[in-house]
Design an enzyme around this catalytic site. Structure first.
Site, mmCIF file in Angstrom:
data_model
loop_
_atom_site.group_PDB
_atom_site.id
_atom_site.type_symbol
_atom_site.label_atom_id
_atom_site.label_comp_id
_atom_site.label_asym_id
_atom_site.label_seq_id
_atom_site.Cartn_x
_atom_site.Cartn_y
_atom_site.Cartn_z
ATOM 1 N N LEU A 147 -25.255 -20.433 -3.173
ATOM 2 C CA LEU A 147 -26.687 -20.573 -2.948
ATOM 3 C C LEU A 147 -27.040 -20.742 -1.467
ATOM 4 O O LEU A 147 -26.288 -21.330 -0.702
ATOM 5 C CB LEU A 147 -27.217 -21.775 -3.742
ATOM 6 C CG LEU A 147 -26.990 -21.706 -5.257
ATOM 7 C CD1 LEU A 147 -27.585 -22.943 -5.936
ATOM 8 C CD2 LEU A 147 -27.589 -20.438 -5.858
ATOM 9 N N GLY A 202 -32.773 -18.828 0.416
ATOM 10 C CA GLY A 202 -33.542 -17.852 -0.381
ATOM 11 C C GLY A 202 -33.621 -18.303 -1.830
ATOM 12 O O GLY A 202 -34.699 -18.318 -2.443
ATOM 13 N N HIS A 203 -32.464 -18.696 -2.375
ATOM 14 C CA HIS A 203 -32.452 -19.193 -3.760
ATOM 15 C C HIS A 203 -33.339 -20.434 -3.882
ATOM 16 O O HIS A 203 -34.083 -20.601 -4.841
ATOM 17 C CB HIS A 203 -31.029 -19.580 -4.184
ATOM 18 C CG HIS A 203 -30.060 -18.427 -4.241
ATOM 19 N ND1 HIS A 203 -28.998 -18.316 -3.376
ATOM 20 C CD2 HIS A 203 -29.981 -17.364 -5.066
ATOM 21 C CE1 HIS A 203 -28.297 -17.232 -3.671
ATOM 22 N NE2 HIS A 203 -28.876 -16.626 -4.690
ATOM 23 N N GLN A 244 -22.339 -6.503 -14.220
ATOM 24 C CA GLN A 244 -23.181 -5.817 -13.237
ATOM 25 C C GLN A 244 -22.408 -5.383 -12.001
ATOM 26 O O GLN A 244 -22.977 -4.851 -11.066
ATOM 27 C CB GLN A 244 -24.386 -6.680 -12.857
ATOM 28 C CG GLN A 244 -24.069 -7.872 -11.967
ATOM 29 C CD GLN A 244 -25.304 -8.737 -11.764
ATOM 30 O OE1 GLN A 244 -25.786 -9.383 -12.681
ATOM 31 N NE2 GLN A 244 -25.853 -8.718 -10.552
ATOM 32 N N GLN A 246 -34.248 -4.478 -8.811
ATOM 33 C CA GLN A 246 -33.884 -5.414 -9.887
ATOM 34 C C GLN A 246 -35.156 -6.035 -10.493
ATOM 35 O O GLN A 246 -35.268 -6.181 -11.709
ATOM 36 C CB GLN A 246 -32.980 -6.504 -9.318
ATOM 37 C CG GLN A 246 -32.679 -7.628 -10.271
ATOM 38 C CD GLN A 246 -31.550 -8.515 -9.758
ATOM 39 O OE1 GLN A 246 -30.399 -8.165 -9.890
ATOM 40 N NE2 GLN A 246 -31.879 -9.642 -9.184
ATOM 41 N N SER A 255 -25.973 -14.061 -0.487
ATOM 42 C CA SER A 255 -24.663 -14.689 -0.688
ATOM 43 C C SER A 255 -23.568 -13.854 -0.024
ATOM 44 O O SER A 255 -22.582 -14.394 0.473
ATOM 45 C CB SER A 255 -24.361 -14.809 -2.185
ATOM 46 O OG SER A 255 -25.407 -15.498 -2.817
#
Ligand code: AMP
Length: 282
Positions: A33, A36-37, A61, A155, A188
């Site tokens: 993390l 941004g998260h 994914q 996404q 990340s």
């Protein structure tokens, strides 16, 4: 913060809470993390009564097994960060719980145009995996609100489609991309860059900005070629720079000067693949 490892436990807890019409915000992540998260968590906390984060590195994914193997894991730090930032519930499932019938499934979701364009083209099967995991997580958590980052623009469009196709009543919030001072979008994967590469990686953002500044009504295709050349000149190996309709992600060749655009790029810097995008609103 309560940490749940099993779907049935987090599901039972949240079911009880939802009986009293609690607004439940959900922030799905793959961990490692960064700010941004945390900005998504803050958005959720501002709107919802309770915020649930998940950390699950979703194998379905990853079209590239090496990328999965090298995906950064900083679990202890993540737990500390979420706790200190006021996350209420952390869901930390194992693969067996998310995919009780195994990873292989024949079911293909109808992603339409989004399936094979841009990220879909360069990462075949990626969005099927994203759809699969988010569907499962939404079934378990059943949030009223879902918080995603604009950083992963395509996404967000895939998940929007999921909410429509699966008739989930969840409200989707797309949060702005948080950047380093250099302009580099936080990610990340940046943890895999060396310090000097990290500074240099901001050239992706510079290339997008340069396209944005040069945009004029009329033909625009030359701008993406220029941006790709620019990135190559800076030592990147670009998969694409694209100028697309912000609503449907279709390539824009001639711009009318009015419709919303998104400029997107994906490029390797060494072994690390970076993506970024900028919206152009007129
Ligand atoms: P990830 O852990 O990379 O799967 O990302 C989890 C969520 O955080 C996704 O909705 C991402 O779009 C979002 N996210 C990742 N990087 C950023 C960023 N720099 N700013 C805002 N949101 C981000």
């Amino acid at each position: 913060m309560i940490i749940y490892k099993y779907a049935r436990d987090v599901g039972a807890h949240l079911k009880k809470i939802r009986l009293s019409n609690t607004l439940a915000g959900f922030v799905p992540t793959m961990g490692a993390l960064h700010k941004g998260h945390i900005s998504l968590l803050e958005q959720s906390k501002a709107i919802c009564d309770i915020t649930i984060c998940s950390i699950f590195i979703n194998p379905t994914q990853f079209n590239n097994p090496e990328d999965l193997k090298k995906y950064p894991v900083t679990l202890e730090q993540d737990i500390y960060l979420l706790e200190s930032q006021g996350c209420d519930i952390l869901f930390l499932p194992g693969v067996e719980d998310i995919y009780p019938e195994g990873l292989e499934t024949d079911k293909q979701f109808d992603l339409g145009y989004l399936e094979n364009t841009l990220e879909g083209k360069y990462r075949p099967g990626h969005f099927q995996g994203v759809y699969r995991v988010v569907k499962r997580l939404l079934e378990i958590v059943d949030p009223t609100h879902l918080f995603l980052g604009q950083k992963d623009y395509q996404q967000c469009m895939v998940i929007n489609r999921l909410l429509e196709l699966e008739n989930f009543p969840t409200e989707l919030f797309i949060c702005p991309t948080l950047r380093e001072e250099s302009g580099l979008a936080m990610s990340s994967r940046n943890m895999r860059l060396k310090d000097d590469e990290k500074k240099h990686a901001a050239e992706i953002y510079n290339s997008l900005n340069s396209v944005k500044q040069k945009l004029q009504p009329g033909p625009v295709a030359h701008l993406k070629q220029e941006a790709e050349e620019y990135l190559r000149g800076k030592g990147f190996d670009p998969d694409y720079v694209e100028i697309a309709d912000a609503g449907n992600l279709k390539t824009v060749i001639e711009w009318d000067g009015k419709s919303g655009l998104v400029i997107l790029a994906a490029a390797f810097l060494g072994e690390v693949r970076l993506i970024d995008n900028l919206l152009v609103k007129k």
